[in-house]
Design a protein around this motif. Structure first.
Motif, short mmCIF file in Angstrom:
data_model
loop_
_atom_site.label_atom_id
_atom_site.label_comp_id
_atom_site.label_asym_id
_atom_site.label_seq_id
_atom_site.Cartn_x
_atom_site.Cartn_y
_atom_site.Cartn_z
N LEU A 40 0.80 -1.21 0.00
CA LEU A 40 0.00 0.00 0.00
C LEU A 40 0.85 1.27 0.00
N THR A 41 2.10 1.17 0.43
CA THR A 41 2.95 2.36 0.56
C THR A 41 3.07 3.16 -0.74
N PRO A 42 3.45 2.57 -1.87
CA PRO A 42 3.57 3.39 -3.09
C PRO A 42 2.22 3.93 -3.57
N VAL A 43 1.16 3.22 -3.31
CA VAL A 43 -0.19 3.67 -3.69
C VAL A 43 -0.53 4.95 -2.93
N LEU A 44 -0.30 4.92 -1.61
CA LEU A 44 -0.60 6.10 -0.79
C LEU A 44 0.34 7.26 -1.09
N GLU A 45 1.59 6.96 -1.42
CA GLU A 45 2.53 8.02 -1.83
C GLU A 45 2.00 8.75 -3.06
N ALA A 46 1.52 7.98 -4.03
CA ALA A 46 0.99 8.59 -5.27
C ALA A 46 -0.25 9.43 -4.97
N ILE A 47 -1.15 8.90 -4.15
CA ILE A 47 -2.36 9.65 -3.80
C ILE A 47 -1.98 10.91 -3.04
N ALA A 48 -1.05 10.79 -2.10
CA ALA A 48 -0.64 11.95 -1.30
C ALA A 48 -0.08 13.07 -2.17
N GLU A 49 0.67 12.69 -3.19
CA GLU A 49 1.23 13.69 -4.09
C GLU A 49 0.14 14.32 -4.97
N GLU A 50 -0.71 13.48 -5.54
CA GLU A 50 -1.74 13.96 -6.46
C GLU A 50 -2.83 14.77 -5.75
N GLU A 51 -3.15 14.42 -4.53
CA GLU A 51 -4.27 15.03 -3.81
C GLU A 51 -3.81 15.94 -2.67
N ARG A 52 -2.58 16.42 -2.72
CA ARG A 52 -2.02 17.19 -1.59
C ARG A 52 -2.80 18.44 -1.24
N ASP A 53 -3.57 18.98 -2.19
CA ASP A 53 -4.39 20.16 -1.90
C ASP A 53 -5.71 19.80 -1.23
N ARG A 54 -6.07 18.49 -1.28
CA ARG A 54 -7.36 18.07 -0.73
C ARG A 54 -7.26 17.06 0.40
N LEU A 55 -6.05 16.51 0.64
CA LEU A 55 -5.91 15.41 1.58
C LEU A 55 -4.51 15.35 2.15
N LYS A 56 -4.41 15.11 3.45
CA LYS A 56 -3.12 14.84 4.09
C LYS A 56 -3.11 13.35 4.43
N ILE A 57 -1.99 12.67 4.18
CA ILE A 57 -1.88 11.25 4.50
C ILE A 57 -0.73 11.05 5.48
N VAL A 58 -1.01 10.31 6.56
CA VAL A 58 0.01 9.97 7.55
C VAL A 58 -0.06 8.47 7.80
N GLN A 59 1.00 7.95 8.41
CA GLN A 59 0.98 6.54 8.81
C GLN A 59 1.46 6.41 10.23
N ILE A 60 0.93 5.40 10.93
CA ILE A 60 1.31 5.14 12.30
C ILE A 60 1.56 3.64 12.47
N ASN A 61 2.68 3.31 13.09
CA ASN A 61 3.05 1.92 13.31
C ASN A 61 2.32 1.40 14.54
N VAL A 62 1.50 0.36 14.36
CA VAL A 62 0.67 -0.15 15.44
C VAL A 62 1.49 -0.78 16.56
N ASP A 63 2.63 -1.36 16.21
CA ASP A 63 3.46 -2.01 17.23
C ASP A 63 4.14 -1.00 18.13
N HIS A 64 4.51 0.14 17.61
CA HIS A 64 5.22 1.16 18.38
C HIS A 64 4.28 2.19 19.01
N ASN A 65 3.01 2.16 18.63
CA ASN A 65 2.05 3.17 19.09
C ASN A 65 0.73 2.52 19.51
N PRO A 66 0.76 1.72 20.57
CA PRO A 66 -0.44 0.98 20.96
C PRO A 66 -1.59 1.86 21.46
N GLN A 67 -1.29 3.01 22.04
CA GLN A 67 -2.36 3.85 22.58
C GLN A 67 -3.34 4.29 21.50
#
Length: 118
Positions: A40-67
């Motif tokens: 999914l990483t390259p897919v979201l990178e492409a969307i983030a670039e194309e839609e940067r005026d309409r959408l912000k994309i972030v990712q969070i690692n579930v193992d390091h961020n359980p809260q």
């Protein structure tokens, strides 16, 4: 250059719920050991670039961020959760192609800005 920002339990509220209230934020809940997450990483990178005026994309690692993972009831990776005005409004589980992600988001993204001058 990456267009998808890493967030953590520490800065999730600032980066997702607060700072960008004018733009919806798509959060990818991910893990290092998850092959579909990597797909999914390259897919979201492409969307983030194309839609940067309409959408912000972030990712969070579930193992390091359980809260944050527990707070939003994430049970599988990858999970994509869309936040608008600080509230989760849509959730999608599993890897999917770009066209399906964009189709799933079209009803919650702000209208595209016209590049034509009048």
């Amino acid at each position: 250059m990456t267009h998808v920002t890493d967030v953590s339990d520490t800065d999730f509220d600032t980066e997702v719920l607060g700072a960008h209230a004018d733009l919806p934020v798509l959060v990818k809940f991910t893990a290092d050991w998850c092959p579909p997450c990597r797909q999914l990483t390259p897919v979201l990178e492409a969307i983030a670039e194309e839609e940067r005026d309409r959408l912000k994309i972030v990712q969070i690692n579930v193992d390091h961020n359980p809260q944050t993972t527990i707070r939003y009831g994430v049970m599988a990776t990858p999970t994509l959760m869309l936040f608008r005005a600080g509230e989760p409004v849509k959730s999608m589980v599993g890897a999917r192609p770009k066209r399906l992600i964009l189709k799933d988001l079209e009803d919650v993204l702000p209208p595209a800005r016209s590049s034509a001058t009048g």
